[in-house]
Design a protein around this motif. Structure first.
Motif, PDB file in Angstrom:
ATOM      1  N   SER A   1      -5.177   5.409  13.932  1.00 21.14           N
ATOM      2  CA  SER A   1      -4.240   4.359  13.519  1.00 21.14           C
ATOM      3  C   SER A   1      -4.350   4.163  12.014  1.00 21.14           C
ATOM      4  O   SER A   1      -5.420   4.347  11.432  1.00 21.14           O
ATOM      5  CB  SER A   1      -4.532   3.041  14.243  1.00 21.14           C
ATOM      6  N   ARG A   2      -3.236   3.788  11.410  1.00 21.71           N
ATOM      7  CA  ARG A   2      -3.211   3.550   9.974  1.00 21.71           C
ATOM      8  C   ARG A   2      -2.631   2.174   9.711  1.00 21.71           C
ATOM      9  O   ARG A   2      -1.756   1.702  10.428  1.00 21.71           O
ATOM     10  CB  ARG A   2      -2.369   4.615   9.262  1.00 21.71           C
ATOM     11  N   TYR A   3      -3.156   1.524   8.698  1.00 22.71           N
ATOM     12  CA  TYR A   3      -2.660   0.215   8.327  1.00 22.71           C
ATOM     13  C   TYR A   3      -1.470   0.359   7.379  1.00 22.71           C
ATOM     14  O   TYR A   3      -1.345   1.358   6.654  1.00 22.71           O
ATOM     15  CB  TYR A   3      -3.775  -0.592   7.662  1.00 22.71           C
ATOM     16  N   TRP A   4      -0.612  -0.644   7.372  1.00 26.95           N
ATOM     17  CA  TRP A   4       0.552  -0.631   6.488  1.00 26.95           C
ATOM     18  C   TRP A   4       0.133  -0.449   5.034  1.00 26.95           C
ATOM     19  O   TRP A   4       0.787   0.259   4.274  1.00 26.95           O
ATOM     20  CB  TRP A   4       1.325  -1.945   6.639  1.00 26.95           C
ATOM     21  N   GLU A   5      -0.952  -1.109   4.642  1.00 28.49           N
ATOM     22  CA  GLU A   5      -1.350  -1.030   3.241  1.00 28.49           C
ATOM     23  C   GLU A   5      -1.856   0.351   2.846  1.00 28.49           C
ATOM     24  O   GLU A   5      -2.029   0.644   1.664  1.00 28.49           O
ATOM     25  CB  GLU A   5      -2.424  -2.088   2.932  1.00 28.49           C
ATOM     26  N   ASP A   6      -2.110   1.215   3.861  1.00 25.00           N
ATOM     27  CA  ASP A   6      -2.579   2.568   3.576  1.00 25.00           C
ATOM     28  C   ASP A   6      -1.445   3.560   3.368  1.00 25.00           C
ATOM     29  O   ASP A   6      -1.696   4.725   3.057  1.00 25.00           O
ATOM     30  CB  ASP A   6      -3.474   3.064   4.720  1.00 25.00           C
ATOM     31  N   LEU A   7      -0.214   3.117   3.582  1.00 24.67           N
ATOM     32  CA  LEU A   7       0.924   4.002   3.364  1.00 24.67           C
ATOM     33  C   LEU A   7       1.013   4.392   1.894  1.00 24.67           C
ATOM     34  O   LEU A   7       0.624   3.636   1.000  1.00 24.67           O
ATOM     35  CB  LEU A   7       2.225   3.318   3.785  1.00 24.67           C
TER      36      LEU A   7
ATOM     37  N   VAL B   1       1.737 -10.501   0.493  1.00 22.17           N
ATOM     38  CA  VAL B   1       1.224  -9.930   1.734  1.00 22.17           C
ATOM     39  C   VAL B   1      -0.180  -9.373   1.532  1.00 22.17           C
ATOM     40  O   VAL B   1      -1.111  -9.678   2.276  1.00 22.17           O
ATOM     41  CB  VAL B   1       2.171  -8.831   2.255  1.00 22.17           C
ATOM     42  N   CYS B   2      -0.336  -8.530   0.512  1.00 21.25           N
ATOM     43  CA  CYS B   2      -1.651  -7.962   0.202  1.00 21.25           C
ATOM     44  C   CYS B   2      -1.598  -7.378  -1.200  1.00 21.25           C
ATOM     45  O   CYS B   2      -0.515  -7.210  -1.785  1.00 21.25           O
ATOM     46  CB  CYS B   2      -2.056  -6.888   1.212  1.00 21.25           C
ATOM     47  N   LYS B   3      -2.750  -7.040  -1.735  1.00 16.75           N
ATOM     48  CA  LYS B   3      -2.824  -6.536  -3.106  1.00 16.75           C
ATOM     49  C   LYS B   3      -2.111  -5.204  -3.266  1.00 16.75           C
ATOM     50  O   LYS B   3      -1.481  -4.947  -4.289  1.00 16.75           O
ATOM     51  CB  LYS B   3      -4.290  -6.414  -3.532  1.00 16.75           C
ATOM     52  N   SER B   4      -2.243  -4.339  -2.272  1.00 14.90           N
ATOM     53  CA  SER B   4      -1.612  -3.019  -2.385  1.00 14.90           C
ATOM     54  C   SER B   4      -0.088  -3.136  -2.417  1.00 14.90           C
ATOM     55  O   SER B   4       0.589  -2.421  -3.138  1.00 14.90           O
ATOM     56  CB  SER B   4      -2.050  -2.112  -1.238  1.00 14.90           C
ATOM     57  N   TRP B   5       0.460  -4.065  -1.613  1.00 12.91           N
ATOM     58  CA  TRP B   5       1.910  -4.253  -1.627  1.00 12.91           C
ATOM     59  C   TRP B   5       2.363  -4.874  -2.939  1.00 12.91           C
ATOM     60  O   TRP B   5       3.429  -4.539  -3.452  1.00 12.91           O
ATOM     61  CB  TRP B   5       2.318  -5.137  -0.447  1.00 12.91           C
ATOM     62  N   LYS B   6       1.559  -5.786  -3.456  1.00  8.94           N
ATOM     63  CA  LYS B   6       1.905  -6.384  -4.746  1.00  8.94           C
ATOM     64  C   LYS B   6       1.949  -5.323  -5.836  1.00  8.94           C
ATOM     65  O   LYS B   6       2.828  -5.338  -6.703  1.00  8.94           O
ATOM     66  CB  LYS B   6       0.900  -7.468  -5.109  1.00  8.94           C
ATOM     67  N   LYS B   7       1.010  -4.384  -5.771  1.00  6.22           N
ATOM     68  CA  LYS B   7       0.984  -3.304  -6.756  1.00  6.22           C
ATOM     69  C   LYS B   7       2.214  -2.416  -6.631  1.00  6.22           C
ATOM     70  O   LYS B   7       2.827  -2.017  -7.626  1.00  6.22           O
ATOM     71  CB  LYS B   7      -0.289  -2.473  -6.577  1.00  6.22           C
TER      72      LYS B   7
ATOM     73  N   ALA C   1       6.361   5.719  -0.094  1.00  6.52           N
ATOM     74  CA  ALA C   1       6.903   5.377   1.221  1.00  6.52           C
ATOM     75  C   ALA C   1       7.146   3.877   1.326  1.00  6.52           C
ATOM     76  O   ALA C   1       8.181   3.430   1.837  1.00  6.52           O
ATOM     77  CB  ALA C   1       5.949   5.844   2.317  1.00  6.52           C
ATOM     78  N   LEU C   2       6.189   3.095   0.841  1.00  2.00           N
ATOM     79  CA  LEU C   2       6.370   1.646   0.840  1.00  2.00           C
ATOM     80  C   LEU C   2       7.554   1.227  -0.020  1.00  2.00           C
ATOM     81  O   LEU C   2       8.344   0.357   0.357  1.00  2.00           O
ATOM     82  CB  LEU C   2       5.095   0.963   0.332  1.00  2.00           C
ATOM     83  N   GLY C   3       7.676   1.853  -1.186  1.00  2.56           N
ATOM     84  CA  GLY C   3       8.794   1.538  -2.068  1.00  2.56           C
ATOM     85  C   GLY C   3      10.124   1.812  -1.397  1.00  2.56           C
ATOM     86  O   GLY C   3      11.086   1.050  -1.546  1.00  2.56           O
TER      87      GLY C   3
ATOM     88  N   THR D   1      11.786  -9.287  -1.791  1.00 11.46           N
ATOM     89  CA  THR D   1      10.956  -8.402  -2.606  1.00 11.46           C
ATOM     90  C   THR D   1      10.199  -9.178  -3.673  1.00 11.46           C
ATOM     91  O   THR D   1       9.043  -8.879  -3.978  1.00 11.46           O
ATOM     92  CB  THR D   1      11.834  -7.318  -3.273  1.00 11.46           C
ATOM     93  N   LEU D   2      10.841 -10.196  -4.234  1.00 12.68           N
ATOM     94  CA  LEU D   2      10.214 -10.977  -5.294  1.00 12.68           C
ATOM     95  C   LEU D   2       9.225 -12.011  -4.782  1.00 12.68           C
ATOM     96  O   LEU D   2       8.203 -12.264  -5.414  1.00 12.68           O
ATOM     97  CB  LEU D   2      11.279 -11.688  -6.120  1.00 12.68           C
TER      98      LEU D   2
END
Length: 301
Positions: free
Chosen positions: A6-12, A36-42, A16-18, A29-30
């Motif tokens: 299994s993979r977490y959303w933040e690991d995408l 949600v999390c640091k990776s998504w913010k990045k 792909a996330l973009g 988006t803003l």
């Protein structure tokens, strides 16, 4: 299932996330994704998410200084990858210059109701060379000089929206000079909207004769244009013309009695104290708003 990886959303992967985030509204988006999390913010700070920027509705009810700040923040995030920009009511020359400085990939530009003048467009048109669609509707301070600058520099332009409000042209004698500018510098146009322009039959004939690839022409409210439908079909079989005699919002709502047009479009009081930093700028982005239904602007076909 047990035993499966299994993979977490933040690991995408960020790309792909973009791609996924592009399916969200700009408000989400803003204001939602970064929390949600640091990776998504990045990821949401990445230029890939800001190839298209549409703040037209929000800018119609926002204070000009806040529109300028939001515009600069989002365009800066695009890092030169901006392909589409929609914003209404821009007033400062610095904002027009800022857009032009970051327009190397820009193909669609919508600036309705902006306070741009001819000299400003003459300065920046050379940096808008990749435009294929331009909207300068209700921009009452520009004229043939601006259109000529656009035509000379934007050789890929296929769609031009230059609709006017009847009150904008009140007191003017003619806008055939704008028709001439379009005819002589924009031969590759395929879609042209000039609703409520003060053009006559001669001016329109010059445009459709010169712009041989034209497929659609909006002439709503151009009352001085008199065409024989049989002549149009014979000479320009591929051209679809809307108007000039079409009942639209102006006729139905008695636009001459409208008092909202000259009033401020900006909700200054509601935004006091909310714009002290970038985070607040994002949080107070916008809620759904349909300014066309309020101010009687004619919807484009």
């Amino acid at each position: 299932m047990e035993g499966t990886d299994s993979r977490y959303w933040e690991d995408l992967l960020p790309d792909a996330l973009g791609l996924i985030f592009q399916n969200l509204s700009l408000q989400e988006t803003l204001t939602v994704i970064p929390r949600v999390c640091k990776s998504w913010k990045k990821v949401v700070m990445d230029p890939y998410c800001w190839q298209e920027i549409d703040i037209e509705e929000w800018s119609n009810r926002s204070e000009p200084v806040n529109v300028d700040r939001m515009l600069q923040m989002l365009i800066t995030r695009s890092s030169g990858s901006l392909q589409k920009l929609c914003v209404s009511g821009l007033q400062s020359e610095s904002s027009f210059n800022f857009i032009a400085e970051h327009a190397r990939s820009l193909q669609t530009l919508r600036l309705p109701r902006s306070e741009m003048c001819d000299s400003t467009m003459e300065k920046i048109a050379g940096k808008l060379s990749l435009l294929t669609f331009l909207d300068l509707s209700y921009c009452s301070k520009i004229g043939p000089r601006a259109l000529e600058a656009i035509g000379r520099n934007c050789k890929f332009l296929e769609r031009l929206r230059r609709n006017m409000h009847p009150l904008d042209v009140e007191g003017k004698l003619s806008q055939n000079d704008e028709a001439h500018a379009i005819a002589t510098t924009m031969p590759k146009l395929k879609h042209l909207e000039i609703a409520y322009h003060l053009v006559d039959t001669i001016g329109v004939l010059e445009m459709i004769t010169s712009c041989r690839e034209l497929k659609f022409l909006d002439l709503r409210g151009c009352w001085d244009v008199k065409f024989d439908e049989k002549y149009l079909k014979e000479k320009f079989p591929n051209l679809n013309v809307l108007g000039p005699h079409v009942v639209d919002q102006y006729e139905k709502n008695a636009w001459e009695d409208c008092s909202d047009y000259s009033d401020s479009l900006y909700d200054y009081e509601s935004s006091d104290g909310m714009w002290d930093d970038e985070e607040s700028l994002e949080l107070q982005f916008y809620v759904g708003y349909d300014e066309d239904s309020v101010y009687g602007w004619p919807p484009s076909p």
